[in-house]
Design a protein around this motif. Structure first.
Motif, short mmCIF file in Angstrom:
data_model
loop_
_atom_site.label_atom_id
_atom_site.label_comp_id
_atom_site.label_asym_id
_atom_site.label_seq_id
_atom_site.Cartn_x
_atom_site.Cartn_y
_atom_site.Cartn_z
N VAL A 1 -4.59 -7.64 -9.00
CA VAL A 1 -5.33 -6.54 -8.40
C VAL A 1 -6.35 -6.03 -9.41
O VAL A 1 -6.05 -5.85 -10.60
CB VAL A 1 -4.38 -5.39 -7.99
N ASP A 2 -7.57 -5.77 -8.94
CA ASP A 2 -8.63 -5.23 -9.79
C ASP A 2 -8.34 -3.75 -10.06
O ASP A 2 -8.36 -2.92 -9.15
CB ASP A 2 -9.99 -5.39 -9.10
N LEU A 3 -8.04 -3.42 -11.31
CA LEU A 3 -7.65 -2.05 -11.67
C LEU A 3 -8.83 -1.17 -12.08
O LEU A 3 -8.64 -0.01 -12.45
CB LEU A 3 -6.63 -2.08 -12.81
N ARG A 4 -10.06 -1.69 -11.98
CA ARG A 4 -11.20 -0.91 -12.42
C ARG A 4 -11.38 0.36 -11.58
O ARG A 4 -11.76 1.42 -12.11
CB ARG A 4 -12.47 -1.76 -12.38
N LYS A 5 -11.10 0.27 -10.29
CA LYS A 5 -11.23 1.46 -9.45
C LYS A 5 -10.19 2.51 -9.83
O LYS A 5 -10.46 3.70 -9.82
CB LYS A 5 -11.07 1.08 -7.98
N VAL A 6 -8.99 2.03 -10.17
CA VAL A 6 -7.92 2.97 -10.53
C VAL A 6 -8.25 3.68 -11.84
O VAL A 6 -7.96 4.88 -11.99
CB VAL A 6 -6.58 2.22 -10.65
N LEU A 7 -8.88 2.95 -12.78
CA LEU A 7 -9.14 3.51 -14.10
C LEU A 7 -10.55 4.07 -14.24
O LEU A 7 -10.96 4.49 -15.32
CB LEU A 7 -8.92 2.44 -15.16
N ALA A 8 -11.31 4.11 -13.15
CA ALA A 8 -12.68 4.60 -13.21
C ALA A 8 -12.71 6.10 -13.49
O ALA A 8 -11.77 6.83 -13.17
CB ALA A 8 -13.40 4.31 -11.88
N ASP A 9 -13.81 6.55 -14.10
CA ASP A 9 -13.97 7.97 -14.37
C ASP A 9 -13.95 8.75 -13.05
O ASP A 9 -14.57 8.36 -12.06
CB ASP A 9 -15.29 8.23 -15.09
N GLY A 10 -13.24 9.86 -13.05
CA GLY A 10 -13.21 10.70 -11.85
C GLY A 10 -12.09 10.35 -10.90
O GLY A 10 -11.89 11.05 -9.91
N TYR A 11 -11.37 9.27 -11.19
CA TYR A 11 -10.26 8.92 -10.29
C TYR A 11 -9.14 9.95 -10.40
O TYR A 11 -8.79 10.39 -11.49
CB TYR A 11 -9.70 7.54 -10.63
N GLU A 12 -8.63 10.37 -9.26
CA GLU A 12 -7.51 11.30 -9.22
C GLU A 12 -6.36 10.69 -8.43
O GLU A 12 -6.59 10.05 -7.41
CB GLU A 12 -7.92 12.63 -8.58
N PRO A 13 -5.13 10.87 -8.89
CA PRO A 13 -3.99 10.34 -8.14
C PRO A 13 -3.94 10.93 -6.74
O PRO A 13 -4.44 12.04 -6.51
CB PRO A 13 -2.78 10.80 -8.98
N PRO A 14 -3.37 10.21 -5.80
CA PRO A 14 -3.29 10.72 -4.42
C PRO A 14 -2.57 12.06 -4.35
O PRO A 14 -1.64 12.33 -5.12
CB PRO A 14 -2.49 9.63 -3.69
N ARG A 15 -3.00 12.90 -3.43
CA ARG A 15 -2.34 14.17 -3.18
C ARG A 15 -2.29 14.38 -1.67
O ARG A 15 -3.14 13.88 -0.94
CB ARG A 15 -3.08 15.34 -3.85
N PRO A 16 -1.28 15.07 -1.17
CA PRO A 16 -1.19 15.30 0.27
C PRO A 16 -2.27 16.29 0.71
O PRO A 16 -2.36 17.40 0.18
CB PRO A 16 0.22 15.88 0.45
N THR A 17 -3.09 15.88 1.66
CA THR A 17 -4.21 16.71 2.11
C THR A 17 -4.18 17.01 3.60
O THR A 17 -4.96 17.84 4.08
CB THR A 17 -5.54 16.02 1.78
N VAL A 18 -3.31 16.36 4.35
CA VAL A 18 -3.27 16.53 5.81
C VAL A 18 -2.08 17.40 6.19
O VAL A 18 -0.96 17.18 5.73
CB VAL A 18 -3.17 15.16 6.51
#
Length: 375
Positions: free
Chosen positions: A33-50
């Motif tokens: 899996v390409d982890l660049r999106k996960v480690l990109a600047d500004g990435y935040e772990p998922p949070r419940p929003t609904v």
């Protein structure tokens, strides 16, 4: 198995791990899996929003993930799910209701009871009532319904009936695991919705290996990669009586709520013309005055803070505009502050009721008696 239904290879083709625009081949899920999106600047772990909960800055359910709400029959699961659907539709977003148990007229009537306009229902609700197994054709039809839509939540009511329609034994781990890789995962991964599965609790909790989770296979717990809540009834809702219940956290993949903690407390109040008013609150917000009136302490503090910085007495309408949240609960909080001696009221020009703060109020003020909590 009929060629119209998924086998293991077809499942990987139809449910690619990354994007539906790239056709996956059998075995592709074993590529790195390409982890660049996960480690990109500004990435935040998922949070419940609904599923908004007044008093906290995060919701109940995770978008793009499988969530579950389970409890006894008639306790209010469908009502709460429809409240979440209605709230999102009022914001201009779309919702899916996959209904295995009821009739469209019943669900539409309930949405109208909780204040969702008919035009909003027609414009934003995708209602499905499947009577056949999930298949490639099913996926194609659902994809067409979802194309170009901003779908925030997809509710499936209920898991047990869906398993029965698909011919899955509820205690067969392998079958249940494969079922979760069908419609539920498609709606989460490809549509990006917060998938909310409604389910029932086990009949005998004491003797069950899965006593604190939904009935059937333990694979249900494993398949939930968002949040799961047990709906514990305080008073079952009915046409002639108000309902109340609380949600107990049974799983929260990213730790926004502790296992076993109360996620929220819900009041369903019957009002005029057979309408239903929902109050979904963080547990610390609900307590009672000495006269038994519910104290919405989060709103009371916000009103107090507003009045502390305001110049002179303020009208109720200015306070409501300043708080910018639920108008009814803000107004109720104003009345409670007056009743409890934190504020006073006087009549101003043109009969306006003006509010003056006597002393600041904070949620942790020692005026609340936990024994008087409605829950």
């Amino acid at each position: 198995m009929s060629e119209n239904y998924f086998d293991e290879e077809e499942t990987f083709e139809s449910l690619p791990p990354q994007s539906s625009s790239v056709k996956s081949q059998p075995g592709d899920s074993w590529k790195a899996v390409d982890l660049r999106k996960v480690l990109a600047d500004g990435y935040e772990p998922p949070r419940p929003t609904v599923g908004c909960v007044d008093g906290v800055d995060h919701g109940l359910f995770y978008a793009g993930r499988i969530n579950m709400l389970f409890g006894d029959s008639g306790g209010g699961k469908t009502w709460l799910a429809l409240f979440v659907i209605g709230d999102l539709m009022k914001q201009g977003r779309d919702a899916i209701l996959i209904d295995y148990e009821d009739h469209p007229s019943s669900q539409v009537a309930r949405l109208e009871q909780i204040g969702v306009p008919r035009d909003t229902i027609l414009q934003h609700l995708i209602y499905l009532q499947p009577s056949e197994k999930w298949s490639k054709v099913s996926e194609k039809n659902l994809a067409a319904e979802c194309a170009g839509r901003d779908i925030g939540v997809a509710v499936l009511d209920s898991t047990g009936e869906a398993l029965a329609v698909d011919g899955v034994q509820p205690n067969a781990d392998d079958e249940v695991a494969k079922w979760f890789r069908g419609c539920a995962r498609y709606l989460a991964n490809e549509v990006g919705a917060a998938v909310v599965l409604l389910d029932h609790v086990v009949k005998s909790r004491e003797s069950s290996r899965n006593s604190d989770f939904a009935s059937g296979s333990h694979r249900k717990r494993a398949a939930v990669n968002g949040a799961a809540y047990l709906l514990e009834v305080i008073q079952a809702p009915a046409r002639d009586s108000d309902g109340s219940f609380k949600l107990i956290t049974k799983k929260c993949r990213f730790g926004w709520r502790k296992h076993g903690s109360i996620a929220c407390e819900v009041l369903m109040k019957n009002i005029e013309d057979f309408k239903v008013d929902f109050t979904v609150k963080a547990p610390s917000e609900i307590s009672r005055t000495q006269s038994g009136t519910i104290m919405f302490t989060w709103y009371m503090q916000r009103v107090s803070e507003f009045l502390e910085t305001a110049v002179g007495p303020q009208s109720k309408s200015k306070i409501v505009a300043g708080i910018k949240r639920n108008e009814r609960l803000t107004t109720t909080a104003i009345g409670t502050l007056i009743e409890e001696g934190f504020a006073s009221t006087e009549t101003g020009a043109r009969g306006a009721h003006l509010i003056t703060l006597i002393k600041p109020y904070r949620q942790d003020a020692p005026a609340e008696d936990p024994s008087k909590s409605p829950f």
